[in-house]
Design a protein around this motif. Structure first.
Motif, PDB file in Angstrom:
ATOM      1  N   ILE A 112      55.902  47.614   7.875  1.00 54.60           N
ATOM      2  CA  ILE A 112      55.640  49.206   7.330  1.00 54.60           C
ATOM      3  C   ILE A 112      54.593  49.251   6.876  1.00 54.60           C
ATOM      4  O   ILE A 112      53.733  48.210   6.220  1.00 54.60           O
ATOM      5  CB  ILE A 112      56.404  48.803   6.378  1.00 54.60           C
ATOM      6  N   SER A 113      53.546  50.317   7.652  1.00 50.75           N
ATOM      7  CA  SER A 113      52.088  50.152   7.771  1.00 50.75           C
ATOM      8  C   SER A 113      52.498  51.396   7.010  1.00 50.75           C
ATOM      9  O   SER A 113      53.017  52.346   6.529  1.00 50.75           O
ATOM     10  CB  SER A 113      51.463  50.339   8.234  1.00 50.75           C
ATOM     11  N   LYS A 114      51.123  52.445   6.918  1.00 51.44           N
ATOM     12  CA  LYS A 114      50.609  53.957   6.209  1.00 51.44           C
ATOM     13  C   LYS A 114      49.333  54.249   7.831  1.00 51.44           C
ATOM     14  O   LYS A 114      48.933  53.589   8.226  1.00 51.44           O
ATOM     15  CB  LYS A 114      50.384  54.041   5.764  1.00 51.44           C
ATOM     16  N   SER A 131      50.014  38.273   7.117  1.00 53.06           N
ATOM     17  CA  SER A 131      51.176  37.423   6.145  1.00 53.06           C
ATOM     18  C   SER A 131      52.056  39.169   6.146  1.00 53.06           C
ATOM     19  O   SER A 131      51.247  40.679   6.368  1.00 53.06           O
ATOM     20  CB  SER A 131      50.622  37.156   5.324  1.00 53.06           C
ATOM     21  N   ASN A 132      53.209  38.936   6.273  1.00 56.86           N
ATOM     22  CA  ASN A 132      53.981  40.451   6.166  1.00 56.86           C
ATOM     23  C   ASN A 132      55.401  39.959   5.571  1.00 56.86           C
ATOM     24  O   ASN A 132      56.188  38.651   5.938  1.00 56.86           O
ATOM     25  CB  ASN A 132      53.925  40.646   7.756  1.00 56.86           C
ATOM     26  N   LYS A 140      60.079  46.358  -2.436  1.00 56.33           N
ATOM     27  CA  LYS A 140      59.112  45.956  -2.655  1.00 56.33           C
ATOM     28  C   LYS A 140      58.651  45.248  -0.908  1.00 56.33           C
ATOM     29  O   LYS A 140      58.995  44.257  -0.455  1.00 56.33           O
ATOM     30  CB  LYS A 140      57.741  44.759  -2.840  1.00 56.33           C
ATOM     31  N   SER A 141      57.233  45.825   0.157  1.00 57.07           N
ATOM     32  CA  SER A 141      56.777  45.176   1.270  1.00 57.07           C
ATOM     33  C   SER A 141      55.400  46.048   0.912  1.00 57.07           C
ATOM     34  O   SER A 141      54.788  45.872   0.497  1.00 57.07           O
ATOM     35  CB  SER A 141      57.740  46.244   2.183  1.00 57.07           C
ATOM     36  N   ALA A 142      54.712  44.148   1.912  1.00 64.33           N
ATOM     37  CA  ALA A 142      53.592  44.280   1.737  1.00 64.33           C
ATOM     38  C   ALA A 142      53.187  43.679   3.570  1.00 64.33           C
ATOM     39  O   ALA A 142      53.391  42.190   3.476  1.00 64.33           O
ATOM     40  CB  ALA A 142      52.645  43.104   0.730  1.00 64.33           C
ATOM     41  N   THR A 144      43.778  45.732   6.580  1.00 65.28           N
ATOM     42  CA  THR A 144      43.981  46.004   5.110  1.00 65.28           C
ATOM     43  C   THR A 144      44.920  45.411   5.027  1.00 65.28           C
ATOM     44  O   THR A 144      46.147  45.326   5.461  1.00 65.28           O
ATOM     45  CB  THR A 144      44.125  48.083   5.547  1.00 65.28           C
ATOM     46  N   THR A 145      45.784  45.525   3.629  1.00 65.66           N
ATOM     47  CA  THR A 145      47.085  45.536   3.082  1.00 65.66           C
ATOM     48  C   THR A 145      47.650  46.750   2.211  1.00 65.66           C
ATOM     49  O   THR A 145      47.128  47.327   2.009  1.00 65.66           O
ATOM     50  CB  THR A 145      46.529  44.593   2.109  1.00 65.66           C
TER      51      THR A 145
END
Length: 235
Positions: A101-103, A121-122, A163-165, A171-172
């Protein structure tokens, strides 16, 4: 002789009355509670899985889940081996996978399945309030707290924090309380075992994401969850 006999009689008389009177021992009365309930605290440790997943989605590492709470027991038969229980609990669920899940440049959320070589990492985490409602069978009696059990039912959960990362090496992207996540989640579960140790499995009936969510390639995201592990009951 009369004087001697009288003295002997008096000595014997006082000896008899000087002996300590022996009283029977009174055993305490133990009251048996035939109207017992199996009200219990519970704690579970599970391995979390995604099912109904997009092609190429894979999980990595150990995705752990923890939950704890209290259940109120309501027997429905005379032997009290059948019951209905409901309660309240909290859960923490963690998922490591390559569903990202990114932007984009405009700040819109973008969903995709990336190769593990493309990300460092995800992870996805969620915290939930649980309301379990279960039907219970057990071989318990009011004299023993060690028994076989089969408990099954429905669990309704509210995800009050998500929360997702994802880190792609450059980029994080961190997204908290994603509005595309279904806050109300529900599923069916089964717990079975003996005494404290019991196996546990939960299957989520509704998707984790809302129906409007699609991947970059246009596929619908209908991901559901399974939690499998152990659950412990403590009176």
């Amino acid at each position: 002789m009369r004087l001697l006999f009288s003295c002997f009689f008096l000595v014997s008389f006082f000896t008899v009355f000087s002996q300590e009177e022996t009283k029977p021992k009174i055993e305490p009365i133990v009251k048996i509670d035939s109207l017992y309930r199996e009200d219990q605290f519970y704690f579970s440790v599970t391995y979390n899985l995604f099912v109904n997943i997009p092609p190429a989605l894979k999980q990595d590492k150990f995705s752990v889940g923890l939950s704890a709470g209290f259940l109120r027991d309501m027997p429905i038969n005379k032997k009290r081996t059948l019951a209905i229980a409901t309660g309240l609990g909290l859960s923490y669920q963690n998922f490591f996978q390559n569903f990202t899940i990114s932007k984009d440049g405009q700040g819109n959320r973008v969903y995709g399945v990336n190769d593990y070589n493309e990300i460092v990492s995800n992870r996805y985490r969620q915290y939930l309030v649980d309301l379990p409602v279960e039907f219970r069978w057990r071989s318990s009696t009011y004299e023993s707290y060690k028994f076989w059990r089969i408990y099954g039912g429905l669990k309704f959960s509210y995800a009050f924090s998500t929360k997702s990362a994802v880190d792609d090496g450059e980029t994080t992207y961190k997204i908290n309380n994603n509005p595309d996540i279904n806050k109300l989640q529900y599923g069916t579960y089964l717990a079975a075992g003996y005494n404290t140790w019991n196996v546990y499995i939960y299957y989520g009936l509704n998707p984790l994401f809302k129906s409007s969510v699609k991947t970059i390639s246009g596929q619908n995201v209908n991901i559901q969850t399974i939690n499998a592990g152990l659950i412990f009951y403590i009176l």
